[in-house]
Design a protein around this motif. Structure first.
Motif, mmCIF file in Angstrom:
data_model
loop_
_atom_site.group_PDB
_atom_site.id
_atom_site.type_symbol
_atom_site.label_atom_id
_atom_site.label_comp_id
_atom_site.label_asym_id
_atom_site.label_seq_id
_atom_site.Cartn_x
_atom_site.Cartn_y
_atom_site.Cartn_z
ATOM 1 N N LYS A 74 -51.704 7.648 58.292
ATOM 2 C CA LYS A 74 -50.762 6.592 58.686
ATOM 3 C C LYS A 74 -51.069 5.266 57.988
ATOM 4 C CE LYS A 74 -48.570 4.779 62.859
ATOM 5 N NZ LYS A 74 -48.502 4.901 64.326
ATOM 6 N N ASP A 75 -52.345 4.997 57.720
ATOM 7 C CA ASP A 75 -52.744 3.750 57.057
ATOM 8 C C ASP A 75 -52.194 3.629 55.633
ATOM 9 O OD1 ASP A 75 -54.260 2.880 59.272
ATOM 10 O OD2 ASP A 75 -56.034 3.959 58.555
ATOM 11 N N TYR A 76 -51.870 4.757 55.015
ATOM 12 C CA TYR A 76 -51.370 4.761 53.643
ATOM 13 C C TYR A 76 -49.848 4.603 53.562
ATOM 14 C CZ TYR A 76 -55.919 6.492 52.038
ATOM 15 O OH TYR A 76 -57.245 6.639 51.744
ATOM 16 N N ILE A 77 -49.165 4.677 54.702
ATOM 17 C CA ILE A 77 -47.701 4.649 54.718
ATOM 18 C C ILE A 77 -47.205 3.213 54.876
ATOM 19 C CG2 ILE A 77 -45.641 5.424 55.960
ATOM 20 C CD1 ILE A 77 -47.377 7.914 56.783
ATOM 21 N N HIS A 81 -54.398 22.233 57.776
ATOM 22 C CA HIS A 81 -55.487 22.558 58.698
ATOM 23 C C HIS A 81 -55.100 23.537 59.823
ATOM 24 C CE1 HIS A 81 -59.258 22.141 60.805
ATOM 25 N NE2 HIS A 81 -58.562 21.888 61.907
ATOM 26 N N PRO A 82 -54.000 23.319 60.552
ATOM 27 C CA PRO A 82 -53.688 24.230 61.662
ATOM 28 C C PRO A 82 -53.350 25.654 61.216
ATOM 29 C CG PRO A 82 -52.213 22.323 61.685
ATOM 30 C CD PRO A 82 -53.036 22.227 60.464
ATOM 31 N N TYR A 83 -53.086 25.835 59.938
ATOM 32 C CA TYR A 83 -52.656 27.133 59.438
ATOM 33 C C TYR A 83 -53.767 27.858 58.673
ATOM 34 C CZ TYR A 83 -48.466 24.745 60.810
ATOM 35 O OH TYR A 83 -47.550 24.033 61.539
ATOM 36 N N GLY A 139 -55.569 9.497 49.773
ATOM 37 C CA GLY A 139 -54.560 9.627 50.814
ATOM 38 C C GLY A 139 -53.749 10.906 50.662
ATOM 39 N N PHE A 140 -53.353 11.210 49.427
ATOM 40 C CA PHE A 140 -52.553 12.406 49.180
ATOM 41 C C PHE A 140 -53.356 13.664 49.498
ATOM 42 C CE2 PHE A 140 -50.140 15.194 46.026
ATOM 43 C CZ PHE A 140 -49.071 15.390 46.879
ATOM 44 N N ARG A 141 -54.599 13.711 49.061
ATOM 45 C CA ARG A 141 -55.476 14.862 49.343
ATOM 46 C C ARG A 141 -55.650 15.019 50.852
ATOM 47 N NH1 ARG A 141 -57.562 19.399 47.547
ATOM 48 N NH2 ARG A 141 -57.857 18.511 45.506
ATOM 49 N N MET A 142 -55.895 13.917 51.565
ATOM 50 C CA MET A 142 -56.060 13.956 53.018
ATOM 51 C C MET A 142 -54.796 14.500 53.678
ATOM 52 S SD MET A 142 -56.601 10.774 55.699
ATOM 53 C CE MET A 142 -57.702 9.953 54.587
ATOM 54 N N CYS A 143 -53.646 14.031 53.231
ATOM 55 C CA CYS A 143 -52.367 14.459 53.775
ATOM 56 C C CYS A 143 -52.195 15.976 53.636
ATOM 57 C CB CYS A 143 -51.249 13.722 53.042
ATOM 58 S SG CYS A 143 -49.591 14.311 53.394
ATOM 59 N N ILE A 144 -52.403 16.504 52.450
ATOM 60 C CA ILE A 144 -52.233 17.940 52.204
ATOM 61 C C ILE A 144 -53.233 18.741 53.036
ATOM 62 C CG2 ILE A 144 -52.331 19.772 50.456
ATOM 63 C CD1 ILE A 144 -49.849 17.780 50.351
ATOM 64 N N PHE A 176 -37.962 1.508 57.357
ATOM 65 C CA PHE A 176 -38.126 2.672 56.490
ATOM 66 C C PHE A 176 -39.602 2.982 56.308
ATOM 67 C CE2 PHE A 176 -38.430 4.884 52.433
ATOM 68 C CZ PHE A 176 -37.444 5.847 52.573
ATOM 69 N N ARG A 177 -39.998 4.199 56.601
ATOM 70 C CA ARG A 177 -41.390 4.640 56.460
ATOM 71 C C ARG A 177 -41.540 5.270 55.078
ATOM 72 N NH1 ARG A 177 -42.833 1.472 60.684
ATOM 73 N NH2 ARG A 177 -41.565 2.015 62.488
ATOM 74 N N ASP A 178 -42.200 4.552 54.192
ATOM 75 C CA ASP A 178 -42.284 4.915 52.776
ATOM 76 C C ASP A 178 -43.577 5.671 52.483
ATOM 77 O OD1 ASP A 178 -42.024 5.040 50.017
ATOM 78 O OD2 ASP A 178 -42.576 2.938 49.718
ATOM 79 N N VAL A 179 -43.450 6.969 52.187
ATOM 80 C CA VAL A 179 -44.634 7.790 51.893
ATOM 81 C C VAL A 179 -45.045 7.731 50.423
ATOM 82 C CG1 VAL A 179 -44.328 9.377 53.840
ATOM 83 C CG2 VAL A 179 -43.233 9.883 51.638
ATOM 84 N N THR A 180 -44.294 7.028 49.576
ATOM 85 C CA THR A 180 -44.688 6.980 48.165
ATOM 86 C C THR A 180 -46.043 6.301 47.990
ATOM 87 O OG1 THR A 180 -43.483 4.919 47.689
ATOM 88 C CG2 THR A 180 -42.295 7.012 47.356
ATOM 89 N N THR A 181 -46.385 5.374 48.881
ATOM 90 C CA THR A 181 -47.703 4.735 48.809
ATOM 91 C C THR A 181 -48.803 5.726 49.186
ATOM 92 O OG1 THR A 181 -47.230 3.851 51.021
ATOM 93 C CG2 THR A 181 -46.913 2.362 49.160
ATOM 94 N N LEU A 182 -48.513 6.647 50.091
ATOM 95 C CA LEU A 182 -49.446 7.724 50.436
ATOM 96 C C LEU A 182 -49.619 8.661 49.252
ATOM 97 C CD1 LEU A 182 -51.031 9.555 52.483
ATOM 98 C CD2 LEU A 182 -48.798 10.517 53.104
#
Length: 179
Positions: free
Chosen positions: A8-11, A46-48, A36-41, A24-30
């Motif tokens: 969330k800190d990267y958005i 993780h749950p899968y 941030g991108f690695r953490m997101c993926i 607008f929640r902009d994920v391009t900064t993530l």
């Protein structure tokens, strides 16, 4: 002690885009930040861990970015679900309601084989209309959806409840109240 950043800190939030009153929640900064991108993926996956997944389906358009990265990480195929008229081959279509009017999503009619286990991904879950249309298309092709993963949920808009009512397992990384 240094604060460990969350996804969330990267958005970035952009006020009054695309029109006044919208946050607008902009994920391009993530996506632009390698950590941030690695953490997101990693957190979307993780749950899968340990689940059998044959295909990752990404919903247009930012779902393509995370879906491609997840498919690569899992060494499985990627399938895009696009807005009407964007796919070149034979397609199946699914209409869904928008705030004003309706839209149509499409998938190639040979993109998912019956019985394939599918993970659906997108950046944002709002009303759930786009995701529900995507789920319906996958089910028409005989795919078995093992989960739906999103970076952001806007809980006030009810999308998560809509997908859960459809029997979907929904995984969210962060929420933003309001729209």
């Amino acid at each position: 002690m240094k604060h460990r950043k969350s996804v969330k800190d990267y958005i970035r939030t952009i006020v009054d885009f695309p029109h006044e009153g919208i946050m607008f929640r902009d994920v391009t900064t993530l996506f632009a930040d390698p950590r941030g991108f690695r953490m997101c993926i990693d957190e979307l996956l993780h749950p899968y861990a340990g689940e059998e997944i044959d295909k990752v389906v990404g919903l247009e358009a930012r779902g393509f970015i995370i879906g491609g990265a997840i498919a690569h990480q899992l060494s499985v195929g990627f399938t895009p679900i696009r807005k009407k008229g964007k796919l070149p081959g034979a397609t199946l279509s699914q209409a869904y309601a928008l705030e004003y009017g309706e839209a149509v999503m499409e998938v190639h009619d040979d993109a998912i084989q019956p019985g394939e286990k599918v993970l659906v991904v997108d950046d944002l879950l709002a009303t759930g209309g786009t995701a529900a249309a995507g789920i319906q298309l996958i089910e028409k092709l005989g795919g078995e959806i093992i989960g739906c993963a999103f970076i952001i949920d806007l809980p006030d808009l009810g999308g998560r409840a809509k997908l859960e009512e459809m029997g979907m397992d929904v995984h969210i990384l962060c929420e933003f109240e309001g729209d």
